[in-house]
Motif scaffolding. Structure first.
Motif, mmCIF file in Angstrom:
data_model
loop_
_atom_site.group_PDB
_atom_site.id
_atom_site.type_symbol
_atom_site.label_atom_id
_atom_site.label_comp_id
_atom_site.label_asym_id
_atom_site.label_seq_id
_atom_site.Cartn_x
_atom_site.Cartn_y
_atom_site.Cartn_z
ATOM 1 N N VAL A 99 -1.225 1.813 -9.187
ATOM 2 C CA VAL A 99 -1.715 2.400 -7.804
ATOM 3 C C VAL A 99 -3.218 2.465 -8.185
ATOM 4 N N TRP A 146 -7.497 2.835 -6.160
ATOM 5 C CA TRP A 146 -8.206 2.686 -5.135
ATOM 6 C C TRP A 146 -9.611 2.891 -5.425
ATOM 7 N N ALA A 171 2.858 8.428 -7.119
ATOM 8 C CA ALA A 171 2.301 8.909 -6.104
ATOM 9 C C ALA A 171 2.042 10.354 -6.194
ATOM 10 N N ARG A 227 7.672 5.162 -8.075
ATOM 11 C CA ARG A 227 7.011 5.260 -7.006
ATOM 12 C C ARG A 227 6.489 6.731 -6.676
ATOM 13 N N ASN A 262 -3.547 1.239 -2.838
ATOM 14 C CA ASN A 262 -3.039 -0.323 -3.122
ATOM 15 C C ASN A 262 -1.649 0.106 -4.246
ATOM 16 N N LEU A 263 -0.824 -0.544 -3.945
ATOM 17 C CA LEU A 263 0.237 -0.349 -4.792
ATOM 18 C C LEU A 263 0.634 -1.945 -5.365
ATOM 19 N N ARG A 301 -7.529 3.986 -11.127
ATOM 20 C CA ARG A 301 -6.150 3.413 -11.253
ATOM 21 C C ARG A 301 -5.026 4.159 -12.116
ATOM 22 N N THR A 316 0.824 -1.204 0.012
ATOM 23 C CA THR A 316 0.022 -0.024 -0.070
ATOM 24 C C THR A 316 0.717 1.193 -0.086
ATOM 25 N N ILE A 317 0.349 2.416 -0.363
ATOM 26 C CA ILE A 317 1.028 3.676 -0.481
ATOM 27 C C ILE A 317 0.055 4.802 0.066
#
Length: 211
Positions: free
Chosen positions: A142, A144, A195, A191, A128-129, A178, A114-115
């Motif tokens: 990534v 949610w 993010a 990442r 979720n990652l 997504r 997760t991130i």
């Protein structure tokens, strides 16, 4: 929690969600029109390019509205964005989890995590990652679930909130968000890129989906 106990807990949640939605299937209020396409093609340093899904994929997803774009910040590696909005999940059209869909497209998860994400109002959220691989290609994903001002990463909590909202609000609308970016350069770069983009898009999704 022991694996067997976890299995039965998940099964109970899914069965309860299905029975609850069927029992409460008495129509939902008409929602104000907020097309997902109202999310800007350009914001901050990100510039987007519209893409289209083939009709057969749209039909299979069962979405009521969707957005499919590629965004790029300067000369950086691009980021893909897919948002699928479901006005109701009572009639058999439910959100398709990337955790299940990506393997069907040949992508295998090699890392799950997760991130943390920061929302525009300063509050925090978790997404979720996944790192997925197909042949020599690797991507960072990534995603949610976003509805009624709430961001949920966990699939099972998503089902629980679905039933709670059906009872309290008589609504089951929700969106899947997504974000995908290739693993080129360092893992850390991917990442950070995903993010930063995710944190900027959250506010626009909040404005586009009905509260």
């Amino acid at each position: 929690m022991k694996p067997n106990a976890k299995y039965w807990l998940v099964l109970v949640i899914l069965v309860a969600a299905t029975l609850g939605l069927n029992a409460l299937s008495h129509g939902e209020p008409a929602l104000p029109l907020h097309p997902i396409s109202s999310i800007p093609l350009q914001f901050g340093a990100w510039v987007g390019q519209q893409r289209e899904l083939e009709d057969r994929f749209v039909q299979a997803l069962g979405v009521d509205d969707y957005l499919y774009r590629t965004y790029q910040r300067g000369n950086e590696i691009p980021v893909g964005l897919y948002i699928g909005f479901y006005a109701t999940q009572r009639t058999g059209s439910t959100i398709h989890s990337p955790k299940n869909c990506l393997p069907g497209a040949g992508w295998q998860a090699i890392h799950a995590d997760t991130i943390p994400l920061k929302r525009p109002d300063g509050s925090s959220a978790v997404a979720n990652l996944y790192i997925v691989q197909k042949g020599l290609q690797k991507q960072l994903v990534v995603y949610w679930y976003q509805s009624h001002g709430r961001i949920v990463a966990n699939e099972y909590w998503g089902k629980i909130y679905l039933v709670v909202d059906a009872i309290q609000l008589n609504r089951t609308d929700a969106a899947l968000v997504r974000v995908v970016t290739p693993f080129e350069g360092s893992d850390q770069d991917a990442r950070v890129r995903a993010a930063e983009f995710a944190q900027e898009i959250i506010g626009y999704v909040d404005a586009a989906v009905p509260r």
